[in-house]
Design an enzyme around this catalytic site. Sequence first.
Site, PDB file in Angstrom:
ATOM      1  N   HIS A  12       0.822  -1.199   0.000  1.00  0.00           N
ATOM      2  CA  HIS A  12       0.000   0.000   0.000  1.00  0.00           C
ATOM      3  C   HIS A  12       0.857   1.250   0.000  1.00  0.00           C
ATOM      4  CE1 HIS A  12       1.193  -0.290   4.209  1.00  0.00           C
ATOM      5  NE2 HIS A  12       0.905   1.005   4.307  1.00  0.00           N
ATOM      6  N   ASP A  23       0.498   4.936   1.998  1.00  0.00           N
ATOM      7  CA  ASP A  23      -0.317   5.501   3.080  1.00  0.00           C
ATOM      8  C   ASP A  23      -1.195   6.602   2.499  1.00  0.00           C
ATOM      9  OD1 ASP A  23       2.352   5.311   5.580  1.00  0.00           O
ATOM     10  OD2 ASP A  23       0.913   3.822   4.836  1.00  0.00           O
ATOM     11  N   HIS A  59       4.720   0.171   0.123  1.00  0.00           N
ATOM     12  CA  HIS A  59       5.473  -0.562   1.135  1.00  0.00           C
ATOM     13  C   HIS A  59       4.552  -1.618   1.742  1.00  0.00           C
ATOM     14  CE1 HIS A  59       3.571   2.935   3.058  1.00  0.00           C
ATOM     15  NE2 HIS A  59       3.547   2.243   4.181  1.00  0.00           N
ATOM     16  N   ARG A 116       6.186  -8.971  16.169  1.00  0.00           N
ATOM     17  CA  ARG A 116       6.812  -7.712  15.750  1.00  0.00           C
ATOM     18  C   ARG A 116       5.848  -6.582  16.095  1.00  0.00           C
ATOM     19  NH1 ARG A 116       6.525  -4.494  10.991  1.00  0.00           N
ATOM     20  NH2 ARG A 116       8.262  -3.009  10.975  1.00  0.00           N
TER      21      ARG A 116
HETATM   22  C1  LIG Z   1      -6.257   6.240   6.958  1.00  0.00           C
HETATM   23  C2  LIG Z   1      -5.739   5.041   7.211  1.00  0.00           C
HETATM   24  C3  LIG Z   1      -6.189   3.779   6.602  1.00  0.00           C
HETATM   25  C4  LIG Z   1      -5.128   2.766   7.102  1.00  0.00           C
HETATM   26  C5  LIG Z   1      -4.769   3.325   8.479  1.00  0.00           C
HETATM   27  C6  LIG Z   1      -4.604   4.785   8.150  1.00  0.00           C
HETATM   28  O1  LIG Z   1      -4.722   5.579   9.293  1.00  0.00           O
HETATM   29  C7  LIG Z   1      -3.275   4.962   7.394  1.00  0.00           C
HETATM   30  C8  LIG Z   1      -2.783   3.675   6.707  1.00  0.00           C
HETATM   31  C9  LIG Z   1      -3.920   2.805   6.152  1.00  0.00           C
HETATM   32  C10 LIG Z   1      -3.561   1.314   5.926  1.00  0.00           C
HETATM   33  C11 LIG Z   1      -2.598   0.835   7.043  1.00  0.00           C
HETATM   34  C12 LIG Z   1      -2.897   1.035   4.565  1.00  0.00           C
HETATM   35  C13 LIG Z   1      -2.832  -0.471   4.301  1.00  0.00           C
HETATM   36  C14 LIG Z   1      -4.231  -1.104   4.340  1.00  0.00           C
HETATM   37  C15 LIG Z   1      -4.957  -0.858   5.697  1.00  0.00           C
HETATM   38  C16 LIG Z   1      -6.399  -1.401   5.549  1.00  0.00           C
HETATM   39  C17 LIG Z   1      -4.294  -1.682   6.804  1.00  0.00           C
HETATM   40  O2  LIG Z   1      -3.628  -2.699   6.501  1.00  0.00           O
HETATM   41  O3  LIG Z   1      -4.444  -1.334   7.993  1.00  0.00           O
HETATM   42  C18 LIG Z   1      -4.965   0.665   5.940  1.00  0.00           C
HETATM   43  C19 LIG Z   1      -5.577   1.290   7.193  1.00  0.00           C
HETATM   44  C20 LIG Z   1      -7.090   1.149   7.332  1.00  0.00           C
HETATM   45  O4  LIG Z   1      -7.516   0.882   8.459  1.00  0.00           O
HETATM   46  O5  LIG Z   1      -7.831   1.331   6.329  1.00  0.00           O
HETATM   47  O1  LIG Z   2       4.547  -2.038  10.584  1.00  0.00           O
HETATM   48  C1  LIG Z   2       5.216  -1.537   9.665  1.00  0.00           C
HETATM   49  O2  LIG Z   2       6.448  -1.637   9.596  1.00  0.00           O
HETATM   50  C2  LIG Z   2       4.506  -0.747   8.565  1.00  0.00           C
HETATM   51  C3  LIG Z   2       3.040  -0.517   8.862  1.00  0.00           C
HETATM   52  C4  LIG Z   2       2.415   0.400   7.827  1.00  0.00           C
HETATM   53  O3  LIG Z   2       2.916   0.585   6.724  1.00  0.00           O
HETATM   54  C5  LIG Z   2       1.169   1.109   8.157  1.00  0.00           C
HETATM   55  O4  LIG Z   2       0.614   0.866   9.266  1.00  0.00           O
HETATM   56  O5  LIG Z   2       0.747   1.951   7.283  1.00  0.00           O
HETATM   57 FE   LIG Z   3       1.958   2.236   5.667  1.00  0.00          FE
END
Ligand SMILES: C=C1C[C@]23C[C@@]1(O)CC[C@H]2[C@]1(C)CCC[C@@](C)(C(=O)O)[C@H]1[C@@H]3C(=O)O
Ligand SMILES: O=C(O)CCC(=O)C(=O)O
Ligand SMILES: [Fe+2]
Length: 386
Positions: free
Chosen positions: A249, A251, A305, A315
Site C-alpha cells: 500500500h 499511506d 510498502h 513484531r
Molecule cells: C487512513 C488510514 C487507513 C489505514 C490506516 C490509516 O490511518 C493509514 C494507513 C492505512 C492502511 C494501514 C494502509 C494499508 C491497508 C490498511 C487497511 C491496513 O492494513 O491497515 C490501511 C488502514 C485502514 O484501516 O484502512
Molecule cells: O509495521 C510496519 O512496519 C509498517 C506498517 C504500515 O505501513 C502502516 O501501518 O501503514
Molecule cells: Fe503504511
Amino acid sequence: MAIECMIPTPTPNHERQEIENKPAAAVVFDSPVLRHESNIPTEFLWPDHEKPGPYAAREFQVPVIDMAAFRSGDPVAVAETCKLVDEACKKHGFFLVVNHGVDTELLSDGVREMDRYFELPLSFKEKALRKLGEHCGYASSFTGRFNAKLPWKETLSFRFSAEKECSHVVGEYFEKTLGQEFADLGELYQKYCNAMNTLALEITELLGMGLGVDRKHFSEFYQENDSVLRLNYYPPCQKPELTLGTGPHCDPTSLTILHQDSVSGLQVFVDNEWRAVNPTPNAFVVNIGDTFMALSNGLYKSCMHRAVVNNEIPRKSIAFFLCPHKDKVVTPPPELVDATHPKLYPDFKWPALLEYTQLHYRSDTDTLLNFATWLQQNQTLHATQA
Ligand SMILES: C=C1C[C@]23C[C@@]1(O)CC[C@H]2[C@]1(C)CCC[C@@](C)(C(=O)O)[C@H]1[C@@H]3C(=O)O
Ligand SMILES: O=C(O)CCC(=O)C(=O)O
Ligand SMILES: [Fe+2]
C-alpha cells in the site's frame, strides 16, 4: 542508478476490490491460537504475485536526515539537509530521521506497553472494537471488513487532535473504553503523540524548504491537525512466506513517522524490487503519504510498502499518521503549479479520502488515482466548498 518509486497505473475498475458489498470473513483472528497454527486459514493466504515467499529481501539504505543539522542554523548544514530530503522524496518518499530529540524512554515504553493491551484475551480487546466506517479502535486483522488477503496483525488506532490551544488524544479513550487500570496507557500515548506532533510539524518545514516554498507553508497547513496513532502488533505466523502483516500500500495520509521495534519486517518497493528497511535504533522511518503527494502536486512520492511477519517472535510498530484538519483544502501551493507542471489531482479535504479508504476502497497502491475518479463522480457530495 536512480532509485525510483514505481508510480503504478490505476487498477481498472473491473478489478475493484473485495471491499464492496461482499460478506466479510467469518474467521476470527485470535492470535494466541493462530500463532501456533501451521494450517493457515485461506483468508490469510495472499496470491502468488503478492505473497512474500521464502526469500529475504535485500536491505535498502534509506537516506538519513539529521534533525540536529537542520536545527543547527548553519546555512550549509541546513541546505545539505534540504537537498537530501528533496532527493529522497522525489525518488521514493522514504527517509530516516535521527537526532530527533524524542525521549528514548518514551519510545521504548510506547513499544513495551503495547503488550499490556495486545496480550489480553480477545474478548477484552474487543471492548475497543472498531466499528465499520470508523478508523479508530481495535481491529483484529479486519476480519469484519475484508473477506480475503487478510493482514496478519492486530491494530489499535486512536485519534490525536492538535488544536491551537490544546492537543488531546481521544486520551480518556483508554480509561473510558478499557477501564481505570489503563488510564496510564492513555497518558503514555498522549505524551507520545505530543512528541510526534512536534516532530511532524518540524519535518513539514523541512519538506517546504526542500520544495522551495515558504518554510512555514506546510507547517501552518498542519498546525491544526486531526491525526492518528496506530499500534501495529504482528503475531508470529507458522507460514510467514504465505501471508503479510500489512499488504502492499501507499499511506493515504500525509506523513508517517514509524517507530519499529527491533524485529525486521518493513519493506519498500523501489526499483522494481521489495527491499528491507531494517530497524535502526533511535531512528524513525518517515514516509510521504498520498495526501502530501497531492499537496506537492506529485513532486514528492507516496511509495508502496508492506510488512512481512516471521515464525518466531511478535513484531511491533507504532505509526503516527499526520492528517490535516478536516476543513483544510488539500491543494498544492501556486509555486508548484505551472504550464509544465499542471495540477495532477483534484482539490479535496482529508475526510473525503478517509471515508473513501474506510467505506469504499481498501488502501493499496492506486488509492489516490481511484479516489480522484470517485471524487469527480461524487463531486456534489464532497465538494471542497462544503
Ligand atoms: C487512513 C488510514 C487507513 C489505514 C490506516 C490509516 O490511518 C493509514 C494507513 C492505512 C492502511 C494501514 C494502509 C494499508 C491497508 C490498511 C487497511 C491496513 O492494513 O491497515 C490501511 C488502514 C485502514 O484501516 O484502512
Ligand atoms: O509495521 C510496519 O512496519 C509498517 C506498517 C504500515 O505501513 C502502516 O501501518 O501503514
Ligand atoms: Fe503504511
